[in-house]
Each structure stands twice: as C-alpha cells, then as structure tokens.
Design a protein around this motif. Sequence first.
Motif, PDB file in Angstrom:
ATOM      1  N   PRO A 378       0.830  -1.207   0.000  1.00  0.00           N
ATOM      2  CA  PRO A 378       0.000   0.000   0.000  1.00  0.00           C
ATOM      3  C   PRO A 378       0.865   1.259   0.000  1.00  0.00           C
ATOM      4  CG  PRO A 378      -0.861  -1.598   1.570  1.00  0.00           C
ATOM      5  CD  PRO A 378       0.444  -2.143   1.077  1.00  0.00           C
ATOM      6  N   ALA A 379       0.451   2.233  -0.771  1.00  0.00           N
ATOM      7  CA  ALA A 379       1.261   3.449  -0.938  1.00  0.00           C
ATOM      8  C   ALA A 379       1.512   4.144   0.387  1.00  0.00           C
ATOM      9  CB  ALA A 379       0.575   4.395  -1.923  1.00  0.00           C
ATOM     10  N   PHE A 380       0.485   4.195   1.250  1.00  0.00           N
ATOM     11  CA  PHE A 380       0.673   4.900   2.520  1.00  0.00           C
ATOM     12  C   PHE A 380       1.734   4.217   3.372  1.00  0.00           C
ATOM     13  CE2 PHE A 380      -2.113   1.580   4.112  1.00  0.00           C
ATOM     14  CZ  PHE A 380      -1.711   1.413   5.424  1.00  0.00           C
ATOM     15  N   LEU A 381       1.783   2.874   3.315  1.00  0.00           N
ATOM     16  CA  LEU A 381       2.762   2.141   4.118  1.00  0.00           C
ATOM     17  C   LEU A 381       4.159   2.315   3.543  1.00  0.00           C
ATOM     18  CD1 LEU A 381       3.296   0.301   6.501  1.00  0.00           C
ATOM     19  CD2 LEU A 381       2.725  -1.668   5.040  1.00  0.00           C
ATOM     20  N   ARG A 382       4.278   2.247   2.232  1.00  0.00           N
ATOM     21  CA  ARG A 382       5.586   2.467   1.606  1.00  0.00           C
ATOM     22  C   ARG A 382       6.101   3.867   1.942  1.00  0.00           C
ATOM     23  NH1 ARG A 382       8.644   0.360  -2.645  1.00  0.00           N
ATOM     24  NH2 ARG A 382       7.018  -1.091  -3.328  1.00  0.00           N
ATOM     25  N   ASN A 383       5.231   4.859   1.836  1.00  0.00           N
ATOM     26  CA  ASN A 383       5.652   6.238   2.124  1.00  0.00           C
ATOM     27  C   ASN A 383       6.031   6.408   3.591  1.00  0.00           C
ATOM     28  OD1 ASN A 383       5.172   6.952  -0.533  1.00  0.00           O
ATOM     29  ND2 ASN A 383       3.103   7.706  -0.132  1.00  0.00           N
ATOM     30  N   GLN A 384       5.242   5.812   4.481  1.00  0.00           N
ATOM     31  CA  GLN A 384       5.539   5.933   5.909  1.00  0.00           C
ATOM     32  C   GLN A 384       6.891   5.326   6.251  1.00  0.00           C
ATOM     33  OE1 GLN A 384       2.484   4.635   8.844  1.00  0.00           O
ATOM     34  NE2 GLN A 384       4.100   3.404   9.750  1.00  0.00           N
ATOM     35  N   GLU A 385       7.140   4.121   5.749  1.00  0.00           N
ATOM     36  CA  GLU A 385       8.405   3.450   6.043  1.00  0.00           C
ATOM     37  C   GLU A 385       9.586   4.220   5.452  1.00  0.00           C
ATOM     38  OE1 GLU A 385       9.179   0.354   7.655  1.00  0.00           O
ATOM     39  OE2 GLU A 385       7.201   0.633   8.538  1.00  0.00           O
ATOM     40  N   ALA A 386       9.428   4.678   4.217  1.00  0.00           N
ATOM     41  CA  ALA A 386      10.517   5.429   3.570  1.00  0.00           C
ATOM     42  C   ALA A 386      10.789   6.729   4.318  1.00  0.00           C
ATOM     43  CB  ALA A 386      10.166   5.705   2.112  1.00  0.00           C
ATOM     44  N   ASP A 387       9.729   7.430   4.733  1.00  0.00           N
ATOM     45  CA  ASP A 387       9.903   8.687   5.459  1.00  0.00           C
ATOM     46  C   ASP A 387      10.614   8.452   6.790  1.00  0.00           C
ATOM     47  OD1 ASP A 387       8.662  10.053   3.429  1.00  0.00           O
ATOM     48  OD2 ASP A 387       6.740  10.274   4.451  1.00  0.00           O
ATOM     49  N   GLU A 388      10.243   7.377   7.481  1.00  0.00           N
ATOM     50  CA  GLU A 388      10.877   7.102   8.771  1.00  0.00           C
ATOM     51  C   GLU A 388      12.374   6.836   8.599  1.00  0.00           C
ATOM     52  OE1 GLU A 388       8.754   3.936  10.634  1.00  0.00           O
ATOM     53  OE2 GLU A 388       7.049   5.193  11.213  1.00  0.00           O
ATOM     54  N   LEU A 389      12.739   6.018   7.620  1.00  0.00           N
ATOM     55  CA  LEU A 389      14.156   5.721   7.392  1.00  0.00           C
ATOM     56  C   LEU A 389      14.913   6.985   7.010  1.00  0.00           C
ATOM     57  CD1 LEU A 389      13.740   2.389   5.414  1.00  0.00           C
ATOM     58  CD2 LEU A 389      14.863   2.609   7.647  1.00  0.00           C
ATOM     59  N   SER A 390      14.325   7.814   6.153  1.00  0.00           N
ATOM     60  CA  SER A 390      14.980   9.049   5.722  1.00  0.00           C
ATOM     61  C   SER A 390      15.158  10.019   6.893  1.00  0.00           C
ATOM     62  CB  SER A 390      14.162   9.699   4.613  1.00  0.00           C
ATOM     63  OG  SER A 390      14.742  10.921   4.208  1.00  0.00           O
ATOM     64  N   GLU A 391      14.112  10.179   7.688  1.00  0.00           N
ATOM     65  CA  GLU A 391      14.197  11.104   8.826  1.00  0.00           C
ATOM     66  C   GLU A 391      15.217  10.635   9.854  1.00  0.00           C
ATOM     67  OE1 GLU A 391      10.220  11.349  10.230  1.00  0.00           O
ATOM     68  OE2 GLU A 391       9.507  12.572   8.545  1.00  0.00           O
ATOM     69  N   LEU A 392      15.276   9.330  10.095  1.00  0.00           N
ATOM     70  CA  LEU A 392      16.267   8.821  11.045  1.00  0.00           C
ATOM     71  C   LEU A 392      17.682   9.045  10.512  1.00  0.00           C
ATOM     72  CD1 LEU A 392      14.609   5.460  12.170  1.00  0.00           C
ATOM     73  CD2 LEU A 392      14.793   7.569  13.502  1.00  0.00           C
ATOM     74  N   ALA A 393      17.884   8.832   9.218  1.00  0.00           N
ATOM     75  CA  ALA A 393      19.219   9.031   8.637  1.00  0.00           C
ATOM     76  C   ALA A 393      19.675  10.475   8.814  1.00  0.00           C
ATOM     77  CB  ALA A 393      19.204   8.649   7.152  1.00  0.00           C
ATOM     78  N   HIS A 394      18.782  11.430   8.603  1.00  0.00           N
ATOM     79  CA  HIS A 394      19.134  12.840   8.820  1.00  0.00           C
ATOM     80  C   HIS A 394      19.321  13.136  10.306  1.00  0.00           C
ATOM     81  CE1 HIS A 394      17.554  13.297   4.671  1.00  0.00           C
ATOM     82  NE2 HIS A 394      18.442  14.278   4.609  1.00  0.00           N
ATOM     83  N   GLY A 395      18.470  12.514  11.137  1.00  0.00           N
ATOM     84  CA  GLY A 395      18.513  12.809  12.565  1.00  0.00           C
ATOM     85  C   GLY A 395      19.751  12.323  13.271  1.00  0.00           C
ATOM     86  N   VAL A 396      20.422  11.306  12.707  1.00  0.00           N
ATOM     87  CA  VAL A 396      21.652  10.793  13.330  1.00  0.00           C
ATOM     88  C   VAL A 396      22.653  11.913  13.551  1.00  0.00           C
ATOM     89  CG1 VAL A 396      23.669   9.343  12.916  1.00  0.00           C
ATOM     90  CG2 VAL A 396      21.389   8.422  12.533  1.00  0.00           C
ATOM     91  N   MET A 397      22.734  12.831  12.627  1.00  0.00           N
ATOM     92  CA  MET A 397      23.695  13.924  12.742  1.00  0.00           C
ATOM     93  C   MET A 397      23.081  15.189  13.338  1.00  0.00           C
ATOM     94  SD  MET A 397      26.430  12.550  11.792  1.00  0.00           S
ATOM     95  CE  MET A 397      27.171  11.291  10.751  1.00  0.00           C
ATOM     96  N   GLU A 398      21.765  15.317  13.292  1.00  0.00           N
ATOM     97  CA  GLU A 398      21.134  16.568  13.708  1.00  0.00           C
ATOM     98  C   GLU A 398      20.589  16.531  15.140  1.00  0.00           C
ATOM     99  OE1 GLU A 398      18.150  17.237  10.775  1.00  0.00           O
ATOM    100  OE2 GLU A 398      19.589  17.606   9.156  1.00  0.00           O
ATOM    101  N   ASP A 399      20.032  15.384  15.571  1.00  0.00           N
ATOM    102  CA  ASP A 399      19.427  15.294  16.902  1.00  0.00           C
ATOM    103  C   ASP A 399      19.483  13.843  17.352  1.00  0.00           C
ATOM    104  OD1 ASP A 399      17.875  15.315  19.207  1.00  0.00           O
ATOM    105  OD2 ASP A 399      16.443  16.768  18.414  1.00  0.00           O
ATOM    106  N   ARG A 400      20.640  13.445  17.856  1.00  0.00           N
ATOM    107  CA  ARG A 400      20.863  12.031  18.169  1.00  0.00           C
ATOM    108  C   ARG A 400      19.987  11.533  19.309  1.00  0.00           C
ATOM    109  NH1 ARG A 400      27.333  13.089  17.573  1.00  0.00           N
ATOM    110  NH2 ARG A 400      27.342  13.129  15.267  1.00  0.00           N
ATOM    111  N   GLN A 401      19.732  12.370  20.282  1.00  0.00           N
ATOM    112  CA  GLN A 401      18.935  11.953  21.433  1.00  0.00           C
ATOM    113  C   GLN A 401      17.516  11.573  21.007  1.00  0.00           C
ATOM    114  OE1 GLN A 401      18.620  14.969  24.463  1.00  0.00           O
ATOM    115  NE2 GLN A 401      17.880  13.568  26.012  1.00  0.00           N
ATOM    116  N   LEU A 402      16.886  12.442  20.227  1.00  0.00           N
ATOM    117  CA  LEU A 402      15.532  12.175  19.774  1.00  0.00           C
ATOM    118  C   LEU A 402      15.504  11.062  18.734  1.00  0.00           C
ATOM    119  CD1 LEU A 402      12.596  13.027  20.110  1.00  0.00           C
ATOM    120  CD2 LEU A 402      12.961  14.760  18.342  1.00  0.00           C
TER     121      LEU A 402
END
Length: 418
Positions: A378-402
Amino acid sequence: MQNQPLQPRIELLPLKAALPAGKDHELTVLARIHPAQPVEVSGPRPPLNLSLVIDRSGSMSGHPLEMARQAAQAGIRLLEPHDRVSVVIFDDEVETLIPSQQVTDKEKLCREIERITSGGSTALHAGWLDGATQVAQHPDERALNRVLLLSDGQANVGKIRVNEIVPDVRGLTARQVSTSTMGLGRDYDEDLLRGMAEAGDGNFEHIEHASQLPGFFESEFHGMSRTIGHTVSLGIEPNPELGSLRQEIINDLQVNSLRRAQLPNLIAGRPVEVVFTVQIPSREEQTDLGVLRVRLAWTGRDGIRRKQRAQLNLPVLPEARCDELIENNDVRVALEMQLNAKAKRDAVARMDAGDFAGAQRDLVRRYREFDAGDYEIPAFLRNQEADELSELAHGVMEDRQLTRKRANSQNFNRSRSK
C-alpha cells in the motif's frame, strides 16, 4: 459468563511454496496469528484492574502535566463500573492519590486527578511499585491486571538502573500484573521504559508531544478491553528428522529460557506477524515434506493456559522449477518491514558505539533497498516506512537523542505488529 474461548488461527506462509532439491536452502516463513473474535454475549466485558502511575516531577510542569491529567481523565471515562482503577503520582516521593476502587463515580475520580501538581525529582521505581501493589492487592483471574506508567525523565531516586528495576517488573508479571510504559519528550530513559514494557508483557510508547497523550491512553484502554490472551509465546519446532536446524526470528522479540519468542498480547482484530528463517539441508525430490511446526501458547482472560500448534509441509522440487515459483507478496512485505526495523536497531547499536557515520550510511542503504523493492505494498505504508528511514538518517547527525528514541520506538512497534 463468556462461552468457551475460540482458538486463534495460525497461518504459516513460506516466501516460496517449495524447497529446491539437492541443495541447502534458507527458508523464510511468515507466521501470522489471528486472535479469535470474542463471542458476543450479553453482560459486561471482562473487567480491567488498572493503576495509572504518573510522573509529577518538576520537568512535567505546565503543559505536559495538564495533558497527563486530561489523558488520565479520558481513560477513566472509558472504564465501566465493574473495572478497578488506582492513581499513583510520584516525584522524589510517592503518593497514592486514588486507592484501588471500582469505577462507580467517574467524575469524582476525575476531580481527584485535578489535584495533581508538579514537584521535585523522579522516584520512578517506587512509583511503579506502589501502582503494581495496588493492582496486586485485588487479584481477579478474569481481569487484565496492568500498570500504566508515564514519565518524562530519568529515574534518579531509589533504584535507578535497568538491571535493578526490570527483574522486579518480571516478578510482578509472573503474578499476572503487566506493565505498559509511555515516555514523553526527549529526556526519558528509553532503555529503562522499553525494558520494563518487555519484562511486563505490555506496550512501550514514545510520545514526542503532550497533545498526543489522550490518544495514546485511549488506544491502550481500547486494546486492553479487547485482549483475549496474554503472556503469549511462540516456539519454532523444525522436523527432528532434518537434524538440528539453525533458525532466526527477524522480529526484535525477547526469547524465554525455552527459546520461545515472547509475543504481544492477543487482541481481537489485531493479527500478529512473526517472520523467521530456517536453514533446511539438502533433500531429494518429494511431494510432501514436513518441514516444521510452530507452538503458540497463551493465558486466556479466564486464567487458563492454552497451547496450539500448526505445521508447514512443502514439496521438494527440482531447482529450476523452484526458481520459477512466484514469491508470496504478503511474506515479502512482512519481511521488508522487519528488515526496516532491524536497520533501525542496528543503527542504534552503531550510535551507542559512537559510529554515527556508519549508522547514517546503513539507514541510507536500507532506504534505497526498500525504495527499490519490486513488490506490491500500500502506498501509505511504503511512504511511511521510507519517510521514517529518511528522517532517522538525517537525525543521526542533527538530533541524536531524539533519533535514538524514535528508532527504538519504531522498531518495538513494528516487531510487535503495531
């Protein structure tokens, strides 16, 4: 009185519906457990026996504490007269604001909750223990007995370490008192709250904004009211004629002393999916090979321990014919979801080791693999999973605690089919 409970339905779905002859093979299987829908009968549902344990330390001052009060009040209004509830509040001291009682006057209980004000430090273990004691003093084998703990900070009074607190939680679980935890904001100890939820046969929720609290409380209460089995375990039993086979559960689940995975509660209308692999040695062609069984065990709301088994048989076909078989799309999607969750927990391990570049690199790699996947989802699930992985990848360097909290929470929920 409820009728005799119906058995869950267990599906065992292989990624491909055959084994290749003449070669060793890693078999991927999805075990999908469908909890039985409760039989509709007249009269009230089985009772709940709850304690709401709320952190009122200084960091909860203002909007967070107001939202916690509103969430507790909303939860109480969902209860029925035959349910029991207590409310415990803690800072550096513990107060039983509402001793365990039946919910005969909801508005009176809600007025008591208005009295909660913020205070000092965080005696988390003592607060939890008082709530668990309130629940344990009123045992009812028909009831779901649970502590709901909400905290936004680090335990710093009394017992404070994970290895001190988790054994106490596990001990109460053995007495049929479960624990769910909710961590609010960015400063709570996610390892402690998650560890308590795992040992407590309950749920762990990461809540970034206080405005989310009422919704999470309502979801928890709704799930408890539809729980038909707790203390659930799943064991994988390969055919002994195939030898001692290496097996791996992809979901991030605790394993008990009998090497059985601890599953979430069985909740009507909420299937549980577990993905695992088994190494199958080379076999000759045959039409029907008994490959493995799974053993599901649970305790019903009547206090009776039950078990059920399901078996997977597969043909062994020539390798060329096996290669031509189409993958089961449901199994592929379930596997990809669990591989996403695994990438998140592996990233947390790298972050804890100080390898932030490696954590980011692995998340980006997993994002690309998932995004390129050729399967129906389902498109919503694919988008949700992709967004989560992308946001975590950016967050590793920007806000590690959160980012660490988000990754832990997402992995926990996905591993438990939430």
